[in-house]
Scaffold this motif. Sequence first.
Motif, mmCIF file in Angstrom:
data_model
loop_
_atom_site.group_PDB
_atom_site.id
_atom_site.type_symbol
_atom_site.label_atom_id
_atom_site.label_comp_id
_atom_site.label_asym_id
_atom_site.label_seq_id
_atom_site.Cartn_x
_atom_site.Cartn_y
_atom_site.Cartn_z
ATOM 1 N N MET A 55 0.841 -1.199 0.000
ATOM 2 C CA MET A 55 0.000 0.000 0.000
ATOM 3 C C MET A 55 0.874 1.247 0.000
ATOM 4 N N GLN A 56 0.561 2.202 -0.865
ATOM 5 C CA GLN A 56 1.343 3.434 -0.956
ATOM 6 C C GLN A 56 0.679 4.550 -0.157
ATOM 7 N N LEU A 57 1.484 5.235 0.653
ATOM 8 C CA LEU A 57 1.006 6.374 1.427
ATOM 9 C C LEU A 57 1.511 7.673 0.817
ATOM 10 N N ASN A 58 0.666 8.691 0.829
ATOM 11 C CA ASN A 58 1.095 10.036 0.467
ATOM 12 C C ASN A 58 1.693 10.691 1.710
ATOM 13 N N ILE A 59 2.914 11.174 1.602
ATOM 14 C CA ILE A 59 3.558 11.810 2.745
ATOM 15 C C ILE A 59 4.002 13.217 2.368
ATOM 16 N N GLY B 292 22.826 21.880 8.562
ATOM 17 C CA GLY B 292 23.873 21.001 9.063
ATOM 18 C C GLY B 292 23.376 19.693 9.645
ATOM 19 N N LEU B 293 22.066 19.519 9.732
ATOM 20 C CA LEU B 293 21.510 18.282 10.277
ATOM 21 C C LEU B 293 20.856 17.471 9.159
ATOM 22 N N GLU B 294 20.864 16.156 9.333
ATOM 23 C CA GLU B 294 20.282 15.276 8.323
ATOM 24 C C GLU B 294 18.841 14.945 8.671
ATOM 25 N N PRO B 295 18.036 14.579 7.683
ATOM 26 C CA PRO B 295 16.636 14.239 7.957
ATOM 27 C C PRO B 295 16.502 12.826 8.490
ATOM 28 N N VAL B 296 15.293 12.464 8.858
ATOM 29 C CA VAL B 296 15.025 11.086 9.266
ATOM 30 C C VAL B 296 15.220 10.179 8.044
ATOM 31 N N PRO B 297 15.724 8.958 8.243
ATOM 32 C CA PRO B 297 16.022 8.067 7.106
ATOM 33 C C PRO B 297 14.833 7.784 6.199
ATOM 34 N N MET B 298 13.624 7.858 6.720
ATOM 35 C CA MET B 298 12.446 7.630 5.895
ATOM 36 C C MET B 298 12.417 8.558 4.682
ATOM 37 N N LEU B 299 13.046 9.738 4.824
ATOM 38 C CA LEU B 299 13.008 10.751 3.768
ATOM 39 C C LEU B 299 14.202 10.682 2.830
ATOM 40 N N TYR B 300 15.162 9.806 3.087
ATOM 41 C CA TYR B 300 16.343 9.703 2.224
ATOM 42 C C TYR B 300 15.998 9.563 0.735
ATOM 43 N N PRO B 301 15.055 8.669 0.381
ATOM 44 C CA PRO B 301 14.802 8.477 -1.057
ATOM 45 C C PRO B 301 14.288 9.725 -1.761
ATOM 46 N N PHE B 302 13.714 10.658 -0.992
ATOM 47 C CA PHE B 302 13.103 11.838 -1.588
ATOM 48 C C PHE B 302 14.030 13.052 -1.524
ATOM 49 N N TRP B 303 15.004 12.995 -0.627
ATOM 50 C CA TRP B 303 16.014 14.041 -0.522
ATOM 51 C C TRP B 303 17.366 13.337 -0.642
ATOM 52 N N LYS B 304 17.691 12.942 -1.841
ATOM 53 C CA LYS B 304 18.805 12.025 -2.087
ATOM 54 C C LYS B 304 20.170 12.569 -1.678
ATOM 55 N N GLY C 18 19.788 0.721 1.809
ATOM 56 C CA GLY C 18 19.838 0.491 0.365
ATOM 57 C C GLY C 18 18.588 -0.168 -0.179
ATOM 58 N N LYS C 19 18.141 -1.251 0.457
ATOM 59 C CA LYS C 19 16.961 -1.967 -0.046
ATOM 60 C C LYS C 19 15.693 -1.158 0.162
ATOM 61 N N TYR C 20 15.634 -0.418 1.279
ATOM 62 C CA TYR C 20 14.468 0.447 1.483
ATOM 63 C C TYR C 20 14.387 1.502 0.385
ATOM 64 N N ILE C 21 15.523 2.112 0.056
ATOM 65 C CA ILE C 21 15.539 3.134 -0.979
ATOM 66 C C ILE C 21 15.098 2.556 -2.318
ATOM 67 N N GLU C 22 15.474 1.311 -2.593
ATOM 68 C CA GLU C 22 15.091 0.648 -3.852
ATOM 69 C C GLU C 22 13.576 0.507 -3.983
ATOM 70 N N VAL C 23 12.897 0.212 -2.854
ATOM 71 C CA VAL C 23 11.447 -0.065 -2.925
ATOM 72 C C VAL C 23 10.600 1.112 -2.464
ATOM 73 N N SER C 24 11.232 2.210 -2.075
ATOM 74 C CA SER C 24 10.511 3.307 -1.427
ATOM 75 C C SER C 24 9.401 3.906 -2.287
ATOM 76 N N THR D 172 7.914 -1.111 4.766
ATOM 77 C CA THR D 172 6.884 -1.807 3.986
ATOM 78 C C THR D 172 5.604 -1.961 4.798
ATOM 79 N N ASN D 173 5.746 -2.138 6.104
ATOM 80 C CA ASN D 173 4.595 -2.318 6.988
ATOM 81 C C ASN D 173 4.194 -1.034 7.715
ATOM 82 N N PHE D 174 4.802 0.076 7.339
ATOM 83 C CA PHE D 174 4.574 1.340 8.035
ATOM 84 C C PHE D 174 3.099 1.715 8.050
ATOM 85 N N HIS D 175 2.407 1.458 6.938
ATOM 86 C CA HIS D 175 1.002 1.865 6.814
ATOM 87 C C HIS D 175 0.105 1.161 7.825
ATOM 88 N N LEU D 176 0.532 0.004 8.320
ATOM 89 C CA LEU D 176 -0.302 -0.743 9.276
ATOM 90 C C LEU D 176 -0.487 0.006 10.584
#
Length: 363
Positions: free
Chosen positions: A1-5, A15-27, A42-48, A354-358
């Motif tokens: 299931m895809q969520l809009n975030i 100087g600070l990095e974002p939460v890893p959940m946002l890595y694929p969108f702020w590469k 790496g695998k999360y970014i592949e399927v994000s 992958t299970n975040f939406h639950l």
Amino acid sequence: MQLNIYSDKNYLPKGLEPVPMLYPFWKEFIPSGEYPWSRLYGKYIEVSNSLFQMTSLKEADLVIMPINWRFIRGESWRSKVNKEAESLSIEFAEKVANSGKELVVFFAGDCCAEEIPIKNATVMRMATYRSKRKQNDIIMPSFTEDFVQEYLGGQMSLRQKSEKPVVGFCGLAITDSWEKKLKTILFHGVMLTQSSEFGVSPYKGQILRSQALKVLAKNPSLVNTNFIIRDKLVFLTTQDIEPRQKTRDEYVKNMVESDYILCCRGSANYSIRLYEILSCGRIPIFIDTDCVLPDDSIIDWKKYCVWVDEKEIPHIADKVAEFHSNLSDQEFLDLQHECRKLWKNRFSAEGFYTNFHLHFPKK
């Protein structure tokens, strides 16, 4: 299931990095070259892209605060609160509140059980206390590298059941002492002057580990032990790759050559080691210190762990021996596979997201 975030880099302090959940969108923030954590996502970014889509605030199902609250609160009880980052994050939270959208705040680090000054946010914590858990707290795993892929050539190493269980441990464990008692008193004094929750000694985990290891070592008729006990941190105190690699190799070897691995809280009320053990396909001996584990409403954790309340440490060897004796040869093999599967499907970075939406059923 895809969520809009939705999130906003304008609220990420410089100087600070974002939460890893946002890595694929702020590469530009994707980590590189830091062993071994550069490969965690790496695998999360592949399927994000199949899991999340970055949208406007109006179209979002969830809003993600861009900064991990640990960078505001600090890495430990000794750290000062980053007031500038806190102010920026509260401003972001107010913006989200006015939109009526659900806000998600990530909070890792040593102080992750503390309250945050934001109302009505869902807080993804790595730890809290079961007796103090709030309704809006969700416990997430501590992400670790894939031990089978990184260290074992992609092939899980299975243990055959022996008459007596082999209990492993490689890491820091210190005995209680007057020095530690004095430091604990000073710790509580600092916590009170900071108007924070009266905390637990940061040395508690190390002391409990030491107690458990002593009991196990004194019961050779029940268990065989495979311990490498250190009196100081090694892996996290040097940036040189070679000694870090050597220390990690020793840690993995100890795990692979054991049936069960002792894990207990550290400075915060959770154990990174728990997820490393599962990743490796080994069975944890989990010391429960009023802990909350991820997905505890749907996962029977006592099926995967030798579960030991901290008050039961004097009987830990008996509990390990009993757990082991209740498994057939095939069940012992199967449990190793199940531990590995649990980590891969639920507690690896890609499994968790992958299970975040639950955790957020659509209303």
